[in-house]
Design an enzyme around this catalytic site. Structure first.
Site, PDB file in Angstrom:
ATOM      1  N   SER A 146      -4.542   4.978-125.621  1.00  0.00           N
ATOM      2  CA  SER A 146      -3.200   5.486-125.875  1.00  0.00           C
ATOM      3  C   SER A 146      -2.184   4.838-124.937  1.00  0.00           C
ATOM      4  CB  SER A 146      -3.203   7.017-125.763  1.00  0.00           C
ATOM      5  OG  SER A 146      -1.981   7.559-126.194  1.00  0.00           O
ATOM      6  N   ASP A 305       4.139   3.921-128.330  1.00  0.00           N
ATOM      7  CA  ASP A 305       3.141   3.530-127.341  1.00  0.00           C
ATOM      8  C   ASP A 305       2.108   2.601-127.976  1.00  0.00           C
ATOM      9  OD1 ASP A 305       1.688   5.328-128.864  1.00  0.00           O
ATOM     10  OD2 ASP A 305       0.822   6.380-127.155  1.00  0.00           O
ATOM     11  N   ASP A 307      -0.931   2.596-129.133  1.00  0.00           N
ATOM     12  CA  ASP A 307      -1.668   2.928-130.353  1.00  0.00           C
ATOM     13  C   ASP A 307      -0.795   3.635-131.376  1.00  0.00           C
ATOM     14  OD1 ASP A 307      -1.638   5.256-128.740  1.00  0.00           O
ATOM     15  OD2 ASP A 307      -3.350   6.081-129.827  1.00  0.00           O
ATOM     16  N   ASP A 309       0.840   6.441-131.583  1.00  0.00           N
ATOM     17  CA  ASP A 309       0.811   7.866-131.927  1.00  0.00           C
ATOM     18  C   ASP A 309       1.932   8.618-131.214  1.00  0.00           C
ATOM     19  OD1 ASP A 309      -0.299   7.835-129.368  1.00  0.00           O
ATOM     20  OD2 ASP A 309      -2.028   9.073-129.872  1.00  0.00           O
TER      21      ASP A 309
END
Length: 579
Positions: A146, A305, A307, A309
């Site tokens: 993340s 960010d 990834d 999400d």
């Protein structure tokens, strides 16, 4: 075995490459480093695994990934042949070794006879959640850390509903990992052979299109965008990550004509060379975006960010400065906008509901209830928000129109069960365009919301506790707060203590104990006599304790002073009790 025995066993294992063996030999004289890498396995929880990338039992590397996957495969196989035949979806982000770890995940699943659908290249986390649901998979795995620093990687696990793994299955995987030998228990199949045999299927643009069709279905007022499309300008950055493709495409399909992407950060790079941290919660990461916004005259900046999400925004004030809108504030803005837009367009469902986490601003509850919506709390994490959404809707008790947490995560629609920066980016842009059509920036809009709902303020601080000593300090802090709870904080009397571990609610004055619905999470909450509240929560994925404070007052200055005073006192109290 103690950590030194485990270290020696790794050194002797034929599974290690020469480079890995050389890495371990290089630390032979560093006892603290050896202990840090081998004192215990990485803990497998409902969020899977997360750690720094290096060779060792307590780190992210190919051996730990194979071991976790073998355990997960055995848990899936125990669900029965029909469940296992549904297969597993696999995704990965831009981080170093992510593709390697994802392919090894696919190889081990294939070696256990479980079909795999793997993305051809990096994709956003929400698309993994979508793929699990879309293709009827029994589970999913996403290799990502993340928004963590570049040294980290992770292994997120999902179940058939598209949400992260429920506690009972996470516990089953952890139990299997404890039983299985890390090196000799692995069953794997060569990647190319598995693709050729049809056990591994590669997903690409066909899945992107299905996902984007659902994303665009969340647009409420395209006319609002069309009215200002010729003049409204925005800047977008993916921070070198997976949002680089689908988010600009979604904004284009929404009707945006002037989306300026930060060129240096559109380059995929797991080293994140242009930012100290690829986290949209950190304003300094937006420096290049602000520079570009000044050049092109944009009022609105959006960043996702690595990834994709989480999503963060900045907006220009009347004075020409660009200011951060926090995750709490962004969620309040979006909730209020969704309510208004759905009512304007006649798309508001019956019995609408908003969901938030226990550490998210109480202003969201105020917005919901003033507008006739119910608002429910869950524990931190979208698996809990997703679980609550499903329970409410299956029971016919309401339709969830929006779920969010303060750490820049937002979920809309029915096609994902995780935070989703792609859909949120589209919705936030529509909202910014609508306000632009009213002659307002999102900064102006936020001030209006404070006037309407009250001057709420929230502050958060992270007490970072790295390494083995940090884990011990975190545990000691929480046990100490339970054993000897504070009677006052910042000179203000504690009225009530909530312990989300056992669900107890204690009246600090009388000692009377009652119970609440939420239980099973290592979180403490204190309600104070001046209306402020304080929450202490160890992170489940990082070596830190998070402290949250909340207040509402008659103006910004008063609410900010209240939260700062409480935060300063709480941090001092906790630091004193960790020495």
């Amino acid at each position: 075995m103690n950590y030194r025995d485990v270290y020696e066993a790794w050194l002797a294992s034929p599974a290690l490459s020469e480079a890995e063996r050389a890495e371990l030999e290089a630390i032979q004289g560093d006892e603290k480093e050896i202990e840090g890498r081998f004192f215990a396995p990485l803990e497998f929880g409902t969020a899977g695994l997360r750690g720094t990338m290096c060779t060792g039992l307590h780190n992210m590397n190919i051996h730990v990934v194979r071991h976790a996957t073998q355990a997960f495969a055995e848990v899936i196989l125990e669900e029965g042949p029909q469940a296992a035949a549904r297969g597993v979806a696999v995704c990965y982000d831009c981080r170093n070794h992510s593709q390697e770890f994802a392919r090894e995940t696919a190889c081990v699943m294939a070696g256990n006879g479980i079909p795999v659908r793997i993305f051809e290249s990096l994709r956003p986390t929400p698309e993994l959640s979508f793929a699990v649901r879309e293709y009827g998979c029994i589970a999913g795995v996403n290799v990502t850390a993340s928004h963590n620093p570049k040294e980290y990687n992770g292994y997120k696990v999902y179940w058939q509903d598209g949400a992260q793994l429920p506690p009972q299955h996470a516990g089953a995987v952890a139990k299997k990992m404890a039983e299985l030998d890390l090196f000799t228990s692995i069953r794997r199949m060569d990647y190319d052979e598995a693709v050729k045999a049809g056990i591994i299927t590669v997903m690409g643009s066909e899945t992107d299109e299905k996902f984007l069709a659902q994303v665009m279905g969340q647009a409420i007022d395209r006319e609002a965008v069309a009215r200002v499309a010729g003049s409204f300008k925005m800047v977008y950055t993916p921070f070198h990550g997976t949002g680089y493709l689908l988010i600009p495409e979604a904004l284009k399909r929404l009707g945006m004509k002037h989306v300026f992407c930060v060129p240096e950060q559109m380059v995929i790079d797991g080293g994140f060379p242009t930012v100290a941290s690829p986290n949209p919660e950190n304003p300094e990461g937006f420096a290049l975006a602000v520079e570009l916004a000044r050049q092109v005259g944009a009022d609105f900046i959006l960043g996702s960010d690595p990834d994709a999400d989480r999503v963060g925004i900045m907006v220009r004030t009347a004075g020409g400065d660009y200011v951060v809108i926090s995750g709490n504030q962004t969620g309040v803005l979006l909730l209020d906008y969704l309510i208004g837009a759905k009512r304007r367009t006649g798309t508001m469902p019956e019995r609408p509901v908003a969901l938030k986490t226990i550490v998210t601003t109480e202003m969201a509850r105020k917005v919901a209830e003033v507008n006739g919506l119910k608002c429910f709390d869950t524990f931190t994490g979208f698996k809990f928000l997703a679980e609550k959404k499903d329970r409410l809707e299956e029971a016919g008790e309401g339709k969830v129109i929006f779920s969010y947490e303060e750490s820049y995560g937002y979920m809309l629609g029915d096609y994902v069960r995780d935070k989703d920066a792609v859909t949120a980016a589209m919705a936030l842009t529509e909202m910014a365009a609508w306000y632009d059509g009213q002659g307002m920036t999102l900064y102006d809009a936020l001030q209006k919301l404070y006037e309407k709902y009250g001057y709420y303020d929230e502050k958060t601080i992270n007490l970072v506790m790295p390494g083995l000593d940090g884990l011990r300090k975190m545990a000691a802090l929480m046990s100490g707060l339970r054993a000897d709870p504070p009677a006052e904080i910042a000179g203000v009397k504690v009225l009530q203590r909530k312990d989300y571990q056992d669900g107890s609610v204690v009246d600090a004055g009388t000692g009377a104990v009652s119970r609440m619905e939420l239980t099973g999470s290592n979180v403490l909450r204190y309600e104070l006599s001046d209306g402020t509240s304080l929450i202490v929560r160890p992170s489940g994925t990082e070596p830190k304790v998070k402290v949250y404070v909340n207040a509402v007052a008659e103006n910004h200055e008063a609410s900010s002073a209240l939260t700062q005073s409480l935060l300063d006192a709480a941090v001092k109290f906790m630091n004193d009790n960790m020495d």
